[in-house]
Design a protein around this motif. Structure first.
Motif, PDB file in Angstrom:
ATOM      1  N   ARG A  99       0.652  -1.517  -0.224  1.00  0.00           N
ATOM      2  CA  ARG A  99      -0.117   0.389  -0.310  1.00  0.00           C
ATOM      3  C   ARG A  99       0.942   1.131  -0.486  1.00  0.00           C
ATOM      4  NH1 ARG A  99      -3.836  -1.795   5.029  1.00  0.00           N
ATOM      5  NH2 ARG A  99      -1.767  -1.947   5.451  1.00  0.00           N
ATOM      6  N   SER A 100       1.908   1.302   0.699  1.00  0.00           N
ATOM      7  CA  SER A 100       2.833   2.072   1.060  1.00  0.00           C
ATOM      8  C   SER A 100       3.795   2.911  -0.372  1.00  0.00           C
ATOM      9  CB  SER A 100       3.583   2.182   1.673  1.00  0.00           C
ATOM     10  OG  SER A 100       4.532   1.259   1.618  1.00  0.00           O
ATOM     11  N   ASP A 101       3.355   1.688  -1.851  1.00  0.00           N
ATOM     12  CA  ASP A 101       3.690   2.454  -2.776  1.00  0.00           C
ATOM     13  C   ASP A 101       3.776   2.736  -3.562  1.00  0.00           C
ATOM     14  OD1 ASP A 101       6.277   0.222  -2.082  1.00  0.00           O
ATOM     15  OD2 ASP A 101       5.208  -1.298  -3.129  1.00  0.00           O
ATOM     16  N   MET A 102       2.008   2.700  -2.783  1.00  0.00           N
ATOM     17  CA  MET A 102       1.483   3.679  -3.986  1.00  0.00           C
ATOM     18  C   MET A 102       0.541   4.662  -3.075  1.00  0.00           C
ATOM     19  SD  MET A 102       0.315   1.294  -6.242  1.00  0.00           S
ATOM     20  CE  MET A 102      -0.507   1.481  -7.104  1.00  0.00           C
ATOM     21  N   LEU A 103       1.407   5.764  -2.344  1.00  0.00           N
ATOM     22  CA  LEU A 103       1.263   6.890  -2.278  1.00  0.00           C
ATOM     23  C   LEU A 103       1.625   8.279  -3.321  1.00  0.00           C
ATOM     24  CD1 LEU A 103       1.738   6.066   2.151  1.00  0.00           C
ATOM     25  CD2 LEU A 103      -0.489   6.185   0.539  1.00  0.00           C
ATOM     26  N   GLY A 104       1.297   9.107  -2.868  1.00  0.00           N
ATOM     27  CA  GLY A 104       1.278   9.963  -3.578  1.00  0.00           C
ATOM     28  C   GLY A 104       0.650  10.555  -5.056  1.00  0.00           C
ATOM     29  N   GLY A 105       1.460  11.381  -5.384  1.00  0.00           N
ATOM     30  CA  GLY A 105       1.029  11.945  -7.144  1.00  0.00           C
ATOM     31  C   GLY A 105       1.940  10.842  -7.693  1.00  0.00           C
ATOM     32  N   TRP A 106       1.178  10.891  -8.808  1.00  0.00           N
ATOM     33  CA  TRP A 106       1.013   9.742 -10.197  1.00  0.00           C
ATOM     34  C   TRP A 106       0.079  10.941 -11.818  1.00  0.00           C
ATOM     35  CZ3 TRP A 106       3.762   4.960  -9.528  1.00  0.00           C
ATOM     36  CH2 TRP A 106       3.822   4.816  -8.844  1.00  0.00           C
ATOM     37  N   SER A 107       0.972  10.232 -12.913  1.00  0.00           N
ATOM     38  CA  SER A 107       0.283  10.897 -13.960  1.00  0.00           C
ATOM     39  C   SER A 107      -0.229   9.849 -14.854  1.00  0.00           C
ATOM     40  CB  SER A 107       1.682  10.766 -14.528  1.00  0.00           C
ATOM     41  OG  SER A 107       2.462  12.374 -14.538  1.00  0.00           O
ATOM     42  N   ILE A 108      -1.677  10.184 -14.929  1.00  0.00           N
ATOM     43  CA  ILE A 108      -2.058   8.697 -15.874  1.00  0.00           C
ATOM     44  C   ILE A 108      -2.485   8.965 -17.236  1.00  0.00           C
ATOM     45  CG2 ILE A 108      -4.348   8.247 -16.225  1.00  0.00           C
ATOM     46  CD1 ILE A 108      -4.842   9.481 -14.056  1.00  0.00           C
ATOM     47  N   ALA A 109      -2.239   7.977 -17.947  1.00  0.00           N
ATOM     48  CA  ALA A 109      -2.377   7.725 -19.446  1.00  0.00           C
ATOM     49  C   ALA A 109      -3.163   7.295 -19.936  1.00  0.00           C
ATOM     50  CB  ALA A 109      -0.933   7.695 -20.780  1.00  0.00           C
ATOM     51  N   SER A 110      -4.565   7.513 -20.571  1.00  0.00           N
ATOM     52  CA  SER A 110      -5.563   6.378 -21.321  1.00  0.00           C
ATOM     53  C   SER A 110      -5.730   7.454 -21.951  1.00  0.00           C
ATOM     54  CB  SER A 110      -6.451   6.442 -19.868  1.00  0.00           C
ATOM     55  OG  SER A 110      -7.380   4.832 -20.699  1.00  0.00           O
ATOM     56  N   GLY A 111      -6.542   6.667 -23.082  1.00  0.00           N
ATOM     57  CA  GLY A 111      -6.394   6.952 -24.330  1.00  0.00           C
ATOM     58  C   GLY A 111      -6.211   8.550 -24.418  1.00  0.00           C
ATOM     59  N   ALA A 112      -7.493   9.528 -24.886  1.00  0.00           N
ATOM     60  CA  ALA A 112      -6.590  11.296 -25.376  1.00  0.00           C
ATOM     61  C   ALA A 112      -6.512  11.646 -23.520  1.00  0.00           C
ATOM     62  CB  ALA A 112      -7.695  12.612 -25.865  1.00  0.00           C
ATOM     63  N   ASP A 113      -6.744  10.891 -22.419  1.00  0.00           N
ATOM     64  CA  ASP A 113      -6.189  11.718 -21.482  1.00  0.00           C
ATOM     65  C   ASP A 113      -4.861  12.082 -20.630  1.00  0.00           C
ATOM     66  OD1 ASP A 113      -8.189  13.105 -19.818  1.00  0.00           O
ATOM     67  OD2 ASP A 113      -8.907  11.074 -19.567  1.00  0.00           O
ATOM     68  N   ASN A 114      -4.548  12.412 -20.365  1.00  0.00           N
ATOM     69  CA  ASN A 114      -2.508  12.913 -19.495  1.00  0.00           C
ATOM     70  C   ASN A 114      -3.565  13.866 -18.855  1.00  0.00           C
ATOM     71  OD1 ASN A 114      -1.052  11.378 -21.106  1.00  0.00           O
ATOM     72  ND2 ASN A 114      -0.939  12.784 -22.887  1.00  0.00           N
ATOM     73  N   CYS A 115      -3.353  12.906 -17.214  1.00  0.00           N
ATOM     74  CA  CYS A 115      -3.274  13.600 -16.363  1.00  0.00           C
ATOM     75  C   CYS A 115      -3.039  13.737 -14.963  1.00  0.00           C
ATOM     76  CB  CYS A 115      -5.446  14.467 -15.915  1.00  0.00           C
ATOM     77  SG  CYS A 115      -6.115  12.078 -16.351  1.00  0.00           S
ATOM     78  N   LYS A 116      -3.756  13.935 -13.478  1.00  0.00           N
ATOM     79  CA  LYS A 116      -2.722  13.434 -12.465  1.00  0.00           C
ATOM     80  C   LYS A 116      -3.187  12.800 -11.493  1.00  0.00           C
ATOM     81  CE  LYS A 116       1.102  15.573 -13.057  1.00  0.00           C
ATOM     82  NZ  LYS A 116       2.774  15.425 -13.613  1.00  0.00           N
ATOM     83  N   LEU A 117      -2.832  11.704 -10.941  1.00  0.00           N
ATOM     84  CA  LEU A 117      -3.539  11.067  -9.626  1.00  0.00           C
ATOM     85  C   LEU A 117      -3.135  11.080  -8.123  1.00  0.00           C
ATOM     86  CD1 LEU A 117      -6.198   8.799  -8.809  1.00  0.00           C
ATOM     87  CD2 LEU A 117      -4.109   6.997  -9.672  1.00  0.00           C
ATOM     88  N   PHE A 118      -3.962  11.113  -7.075  1.00  0.00           N
ATOM     89  CA  PHE A 118      -2.881  11.564  -6.247  1.00  0.00           C
ATOM     90  C   PHE A 118      -3.599  10.217  -5.337  1.00  0.00           C
ATOM     91  CE2 PHE A 118      -2.864  16.091  -8.345  1.00  0.00           C
ATOM     92  CZ  PHE A 118      -1.611  15.694  -8.039  1.00  0.00           C
ATOM     93  N   MET A 119      -3.441   9.635  -4.519  1.00  0.00           N
ATOM     94  CA  MET A 119      -3.911   8.628  -3.412  1.00  0.00           C
ATOM     95  C   MET A 119      -2.680   8.227  -2.812  1.00  0.00           C
ATOM     96  SD  MET A 119      -2.788   5.313  -5.712  1.00  0.00           S
ATOM     97  CE  MET A 119      -1.887   5.247  -7.307  1.00  0.00           C
ATOM     98  N   THR A 120      -3.503   8.537  -1.160  1.00  0.00           N
ATOM     99  CA  THR A 120      -3.514   8.618   0.056  1.00  0.00           C
ATOM    100  C   THR A 120      -3.850   7.320   0.409  1.00  0.00           C
ATOM    101  OG1 THR A 120      -5.451   9.394   1.468  1.00  0.00           O
ATOM    102  CG2 THR A 120      -4.054  10.817   0.366  1.00  0.00           C
ATOM    103  N   LEU A 121      -4.140   6.820   2.330  1.00  0.00           N
ATOM    104  CA  LEU A 121      -3.623   5.982   3.027  1.00  0.00           C
ATOM    105  C   LEU A 121      -5.424   6.325   3.923  1.00  0.00           C
ATOM    106  CD1 LEU A 121      -0.563   4.251   4.471  1.00  0.00           C
ATOM    107  CD2 LEU A 121      -2.676   3.155   2.343  1.00  0.00           C
ATOM    108  N   THR A 122      -5.865   7.510   3.648  1.00  0.00           N
ATOM    109  CA  THR A 122      -6.947   7.350   4.352  1.00  0.00           C
ATOM    110  C   THR A 122      -8.131   6.661   3.292  1.00  0.00           C
ATOM    111  OG1 THR A 122      -6.508   9.746   4.327  1.00  0.00           O
ATOM    112  CG2 THR A 122      -8.530   9.886   4.449  1.00  0.00           C
ATOM    113  N   THR A 123      -8.925   5.915   4.619  1.00  0.00           N
ATOM    114  CA  THR A 123     -10.551   4.763   4.488  1.00  0.00           C
ATOM    115  C   THR A 123     -11.339   5.779   3.975  1.00  0.00           C
ATOM    116  OG1 THR A 123     -10.724   5.223   6.398  1.00  0.00           O
ATOM    117  CG2 THR A 123      -9.285   3.829   5.844  1.00  0.00           C
ATOM    118  N   TRP A 124     -11.804   5.166   3.139  1.00  0.00           N
ATOM    119  CA  TRP A 124     -12.477   5.450   1.066  1.00  0.00           C
ATOM    120  C   TRP A 124     -13.530   4.356   1.687  1.00  0.00           C
ATOM    121  CZ3 TRP A 124     -14.813  10.453   1.127  1.00  0.00           C
ATOM    122  CH2 TRP A 124     -15.051  10.670  -0.124  1.00  0.00           C
ATOM    123  N   SER A 125     -15.303   4.537   0.644  1.00  0.00           N
ATOM    124  CA  SER A 125     -15.905   3.728  -0.293  1.00  0.00           C
ATOM    125  C   SER A 125     -14.879   2.869  -0.646  1.00  0.00           C
ATOM    126  CB  SER A 125     -16.477   4.490  -1.041  1.00  0.00           C
ATOM    127  OG  SER A 125     -16.888   5.483  -0.233  1.00  0.00           O
TER     128      SER A 125
END
Length: 190
Positions: free
Chosen positions: A101-127
């Motif tokens: 889980r700790s490997d996933m924390l922080g800021g990432w870039s997403i590339a999917s189709g025409a999208d090039n955007c940002k993704l941010f992940m934390t360890l705060t519990t959510w749905s």
């Protein structure tokens, strides 16, 4: 001598001594630590994110962009998902790496189709897992990312209701590839 007068003299002396000692500390006669120096910081509002830089697609032998290839030119193992089947792959691809889980924390870039955007992940519990959010995504599907979860070697990106948006596997130290639930290839990387 009454009982109350016998206790009032020592009580009055203790009270005077307490007030006197408190006054010494207030006036600087007691031992006090020196205040820490102020540390200048920039206000959060004055800092901005770097703009996304367009990346050139990977070209095939015919000179045309390869559909679903990572934009940075690296080769990846993409998890096979049959969108018509409506189910996730039965297991991780052969090259999938172990992650925590700790490997996933922080800021990432997403590339999917025409999208090039940002993704941010934390360890705060959510749905359905932990809190995540995307920024700057054009596609409605990528805009709905609100959570992430780790199930073995598989990373699931989810919307606010807990429904899966994309399934990913680690293909490099900081590179994840997979498919969205609509069948589009997706890459998450740093």
């Amino acid at each position: 001598m009454t009982r109350s007068s016998r206790y009032s003299a020592p009580l009055a002396a203790a009270l005077c001594l307490t007030v006197a000692l408190a006054g010494c500390q207030r006036l600087g006669y007691g031992s006090r630590s020196a205040p820490l120096p102020a540390t200048p910081t920039a206000p959060v509002a004055s800092q901005s994110l770097e703009p996304l830089q367009p990346m050139s697609p990977t070209l095939g032998p015919d000179g045309q962009p390869i559909q679903g290839a990572p934009l940075d030119g690296s080769q990846t193992n993409v998890a096979a998902v049959d969108p018509s089947a409506g189910t996730a792959p039965s297991g991780p691809p052969a090259g999938a790496r172990e992650i925590g889980r700790s490997d996933m924390l922080g800021g990432w870039s997403i590339a999917s189709g025409a999208d090039n955007c940002k993704l941010f992940m934390t360890l705060t519990t959510w749905s359905g897992g932990y809190r995540a959010n995307s920024r700057g995504c054009a596609s409605p599907q990528m805009q709905t990312i609100s959570a992430w979860d780790l199930q073995g070697k598989q990373v699931l990106l989810k919307d606010a209701s807990g429904a899966t948006v994309a399934e990913l596997y680690a293909t490099g130290a900081e590179n994840f590839s997979g498919r969205t639930t609509s069948g589009a290839p997706i890459q998450v990387y740093r």
